[in-house]
Design a protein around this motif. Structure first.
Motif, PDB file in Angstrom:
ATOM      1  N   SER A 120     -23.450  18.153   7.030  1.00 55.62           N
ATOM      2  CA  SER A 120     -22.473  17.086   7.233  1.00 55.62           C
ATOM      3  C   SER A 120     -21.396  17.171   6.167  1.00 55.62           C
ATOM      4  N   VAL A 121     -20.343  16.384   6.357  1.00 55.99           N
ATOM      5  CA  VAL A 121     -19.214  16.344   5.432  1.00 55.99           C
ATOM      6  C   VAL A 121     -19.054  14.917   4.933  1.00 55.99           C
ATOM      7  N   ARG A 122     -19.066  14.747   3.612  1.00 58.03           N
ATOM      8  CA  ARG A 122     -18.825  13.430   3.037  1.00 58.03           C
ATOM      9  C   ARG A 122     -17.350  13.282   2.680  1.00 58.03           C
ATOM     10  N   LEU A 123     -16.806  12.143   3.029  1.00 57.98           N
ATOM     11  CA  LEU A 123     -15.392  11.880   2.777  1.00 57.98           C
ATOM     12  C   LEU A 123     -15.205  11.009   1.542  1.00 57.98           C
ATOM     13  N   VAL A 124     -14.039  11.153   0.933  1.00 55.61           N
ATOM     14  CA  VAL A 124     -13.577  10.269  -0.132  1.00 55.61           C
ATOM     15  C   VAL A 124     -12.234   9.706   0.320  1.00 55.61           C
ATOM     16  N   VAL A 125     -12.064   8.399   0.239  1.00 59.34           N
ATOM     17  CA  VAL A 125     -10.816   7.758   0.636  1.00 59.34           C
ATOM     18  C   VAL A 125     -10.225   7.046  -0.574  1.00 59.34           C
ATOM     19  N   ASP A 126      -9.012   7.422  -0.957  1.00 59.77           N
ATOM     20  CA  ASP A 126      -8.292   6.764  -2.045  1.00 59.77           C
ATOM     21  C   ASP A 126      -7.131   5.961  -1.465  1.00 59.77           C
ATOM     22  N   VAL A 127      -7.091   4.678  -1.796  1.00 63.41           N
ATOM     23  CA  VAL A 127      -6.003   3.795  -1.382  1.00 63.41           C
ATOM     24  C   VAL A 127      -5.235   3.388  -2.627  1.00 63.41           C
ATOM     25  N   VAL A 128      -3.950   3.696  -2.675  1.00 64.40           N
ATOM     26  CA  VAL A 128      -3.096   3.314  -3.798  1.00 64.40           C
ATOM     27  C   VAL A 128      -2.334   2.065  -3.383  1.00 64.40           C
ATOM     28  N   ALA A 129      -2.630   0.946  -4.046  1.00 70.49           N
ATOM     29  CA  ALA A 129      -2.048  -0.341  -3.670  1.00 70.49           C
ATOM     30  C   ALA A 129      -1.549  -1.075  -4.904  1.00 70.49           C
ATOM     31  N   ARG A 130      -0.667  -2.045  -4.657  1.00 72.12           N
ATOM     32  CA  ARG A 130      -0.111  -2.883  -5.721  1.00 72.12           C
ATOM     33  C   ARG A 130      -0.265  -4.344  -5.322  1.00 72.12           C
ATOM     34  N   GLY A 131      -0.656  -5.184  -6.298  1.00 72.37           N
ATOM     35  CA  GLY A 131      -0.746  -6.621  -6.054  1.00 72.37           C
ATOM     36  C   GLY A 131      -1.914  -7.033  -5.192  1.00 72.37           C
ATOM     37  N   ALA A 132      -2.928  -6.175  -5.047  1.00 66.50           N
ATOM     38  CA  ALA A 132      -4.054  -6.477  -4.156  1.00 66.50           C
ATOM     39  C   ALA A 132      -5.173  -7.167  -4.905  1.00 66.50           C
ATOM     40  N   ASP A 133      -5.741  -8.187  -4.290  1.00 72.06           N
ATOM     41  CA  ASP A 133      -6.916  -8.848  -4.825  1.00 72.06           C
ATOM     42  C   ASP A 133      -8.184  -8.210  -4.269  1.00 72.06           C
ATOM     43  N   VAL A 164       0.868  -1.174   0.000  1.00 70.23           N
ATOM     44  CA  VAL A 164       0.000   0.000   0.000  1.00 70.23           C
ATOM     45  C   VAL A 164       0.903   1.222   0.000  1.00 70.23           C
ATOM     46  N   ARG A 165       0.811   1.998  -1.075  1.00 69.89           N
ATOM     47  CA  ARG A 165       1.706   3.149  -1.210  1.00 69.89           C
ATOM     48  C   ARG A 165       1.189   4.372  -0.460  1.00 69.89           C
ATOM     49  N   SER A 166      -0.123   4.577  -0.474  1.00 71.65           N
ATOM     50  CA  SER A 166      -0.649   5.769   0.191  1.00 71.65           C
ATOM     51  C   SER A 166      -2.123   5.589   0.492  1.00 71.65           C
ATOM     52  N   VAL A 167      -2.572   6.345   1.479  1.00 66.40           N
ATOM     53  CA  VAL A 167      -3.989   6.450   1.821  1.00 66.40           C
ATOM     54  C   VAL A 167      -4.292   7.938   1.931  1.00 66.40           C
ATOM     55  N   GLU A 168      -5.239   8.414   1.142  1.00 66.26           N
ATOM     56  CA  GLU A 168      -5.566   9.843   1.127  1.00 66.26           C
ATOM     57  C   GLU A 168      -7.037  10.038   1.468  1.00 66.26           C
ATOM     58  N   VAL A 169      -7.287  10.971   2.396  1.00 73.25           N
ATOM     59  CA  VAL A 169      -8.648  11.314   2.790  1.00 73.25           C
ATOM     60  C   VAL A 169      -8.939  12.729   2.321  1.00 73.25           C
ATOM     61  N   ARG A 170     -10.088  12.923   1.693  1.00 73.45           N
ATOM     62  CA  ARG A 170     -10.498  14.248   1.253  1.00 73.45           C
ATOM     63  C   ARG A 170     -11.933  14.515   1.707  1.00 73.45           C
ATOM     64  N   PRO A 171     -12.197  15.676   2.317  1.00 75.02           N
ATOM     65  CA  PRO A 171     -11.218  16.699   2.668  1.00 75.02           C
ATOM     66  C   PRO A 171     -10.304  16.217   3.797  1.00 75.02           C
ATOM     67  N   SER A 172      -9.076  16.704   3.788  1.00 79.54           N
ATOM     68  CA  SER A 172      -8.095  16.230   4.756  1.00 79.54           C
ATOM     69  C   SER A 172      -8.312  16.827   6.136  1.00 79.54           C
ATOM     70  N   ASP A 173      -9.054  17.924   6.215  1.00 75.03           N
ATOM     71  CA  ASP A 173      -9.283  18.597   7.491  1.00 75.03           C
ATOM     72  C   ASP A 173     -10.773  18.946   7.602  1.00 75.03           C
ATOM     73  N   PRO A 174     -11.638  17.929   7.768  1.00 77.61           N
ATOM     74  CA  PRO A 174     -13.076  18.190   7.762  1.00 77.61           C
ATOM     75  C   PRO A 174     -13.535  18.987   8.977  1.00 77.61           C
ATOM     76  N   VAL A 175     -14.436  19.922   8.719  1.00 76.51           N
ATOM     77  CA  VAL A 175     -15.016  20.755   9.777  1.00 76.51           C
ATOM     78  C   VAL A 175     -16.533  20.635   9.678  1.00 76.51           C
ATOM     79  N   VAL A 176     -17.184  20.369  10.809  1.00 78.80           N
ATOM     80  CA  VAL A 176     -18.635  20.238  10.833  1.00 78.80           C
ATOM     81  C   VAL A 176     -19.239  21.396  11.613  1.00 78.80           C
ATOM     82  N   GLY A 177     -20.358  21.895  11.111  1.00 78.67           N
ATOM     83  CA  GLY A 177     -21.059  22.978  11.757  1.00 78.67           C
ATOM     84  C   GLY A 177     -22.229  22.460  12.566  1.00 78.67           C
ATOM     85  N   PRO A 178     -23.107  23.354  13.028  1.00 76.56           N
ATOM     86  CA  PRO A 178     -24.265  22.925  13.813  1.00 76.56           C
ATOM     87  C   PRO A 178     -25.281  22.138  12.998  1.00 76.56           C
ATOM     88  N   SER A 179     -25.242  22.271  11.675  1.00 77.78           N
ATOM     89  CA  SER A 179     -26.126  21.499  10.808  1.00 77.78           C
ATOM     90  C   SER A 179     -25.321  21.039   9.593  1.00 77.78           C
TER      91      SER A 179
END
Length: 305
Positions: free
Chosen positions: A47-60, A30-45
């Protein structure tokens, strides 16, 4: 103690006669794991949806787990709890009367239309739907490969020997989730059952707000006052006063683009702060809260004096 689980997603490759031989177990990485947004901030109402990218090699297959708290110590198994986040010095949030705290669940890969056919070497459209994941892939990715398990389509993005596995957790983060450190654990597994694990941390912060800033000149000095608020940790109202926090007083001389710190103040129990500083000519004033691992930074509107 059971810890909230935001999402667990597993993608699997298709097995075909034309598939390339599986890489040796030593090639799994696994070369990297990236979360976007990287610094999520939530208000009183909202929500924040995340995206997670995993860069891997040889994975089934690859799985991703998001949990509150810091990463487990080395040697812990994936999914075992690390150090629990310390509670903030206030009552932890509770939902409004009659509502239940969201209980995140694994996301099934739904049935969907067949994989789109993209000829080798063909240019991608501006966006390509990731069926079963509910999102879009950037055209910057070289190409999208379709894979399936039990007839259910999933997607992963390939570039040479490295593949980007994109996850879109179904549960967005809101004020009802613990603020502070969170850990993303990505586990890649190859055809031989070998595993590669990588972790990354991010901070989920609640919003703050500086309101009512006043700047009053008094001879060679200026008095700066205002109130610092934070998203109510109890959840009964939108914002409450934020006591015991240091607020910086910043000044930008007329004709300059550079802000400098000229003083600071500590908020009282009601969130109010006051600072008396030397006025070095005319210019703009503002107050800034630097934030913490649990609460986001904020800057007031500037005041010209």
């Amino acid at each position: 103690m059971m810890r909230p689980l935001l999402a667990t997603l597993v993608l699997a490759t298709a097995t075909t006669a034309a598939a390339a031989p599986a890489p040796a177990s030593g090639d799994l990485a696994v070369r990297s794991v990236e979360v976007r947004p990287s610094d999520p901030v939530v208000g009183p109402s909202g929500s924040v949806r995340l995206v997670v990218d995993v860069v891997a090699r040889g994975a089934d297959r690859v799985s991703v787990v998001l949990e509150p708290g810091r990463a487990p110590s080395e040697g812990d198994e994936p999914g075992e709890p690390g150090k629990e986040p310390e509670p903030e010095p206030a009552v932890m949030p509770s939902p409004p009367s009659g509502d239940a705290v969201p209980v995140p669940v694994p996301v099934p890969v739904p049935s969907a239309s067949p994989n789109p056919v993209i000829p080798p070497g063909a240019a991608l459209p501006a966006t390509v739907p990731l069926s079963g994941l509910g999102g879009l892939a950037s055209a910057a990715m070289p190409r999208v490969m379709g894979a399936s398990r039990d007839g259910r389509p999933v997607r992963r993005i390939s570039s040479g020997e490295w593949e980007t596995w994109r996850f879109l957790p179904d549960k967005p983060l809101s004020r009802w989730y613990p603020n502070g450190p969170w850990t993303v654990t990505a586990t890649a597994v190859d055809a031989q059952g070998e595993r590669a694990v990588a972790r990354v941390e991010f901070n989920l912060r609640r919003a703050t707000e500086i309101e009512g800033l006043k700047v009053v000149r008094d001879g060679d000095d200026v008095r700066v006052t205002g109130t610092l608020l934070r998203v109510d940790p109890v959840g009964k109202v939108d914002y409450r006063p934020f006591a015991g926090q240091r607020v910086r007083i910043r000044f930008r001389p007329a004709g300059s683009s550079h802000w400098k710190t000229v003083g600071e103040a500590v908020t009282r129990r009601d969130g109010w702060f006051s600072a008396r500083v030397h006025a070095d000519g005319e210019g703009a004033w503002r107050a800034e809260y630097p934030g913490t691992s649990r609460y986001a930074a904020d800057a007031s509107p500037r005041r010209e004096v």
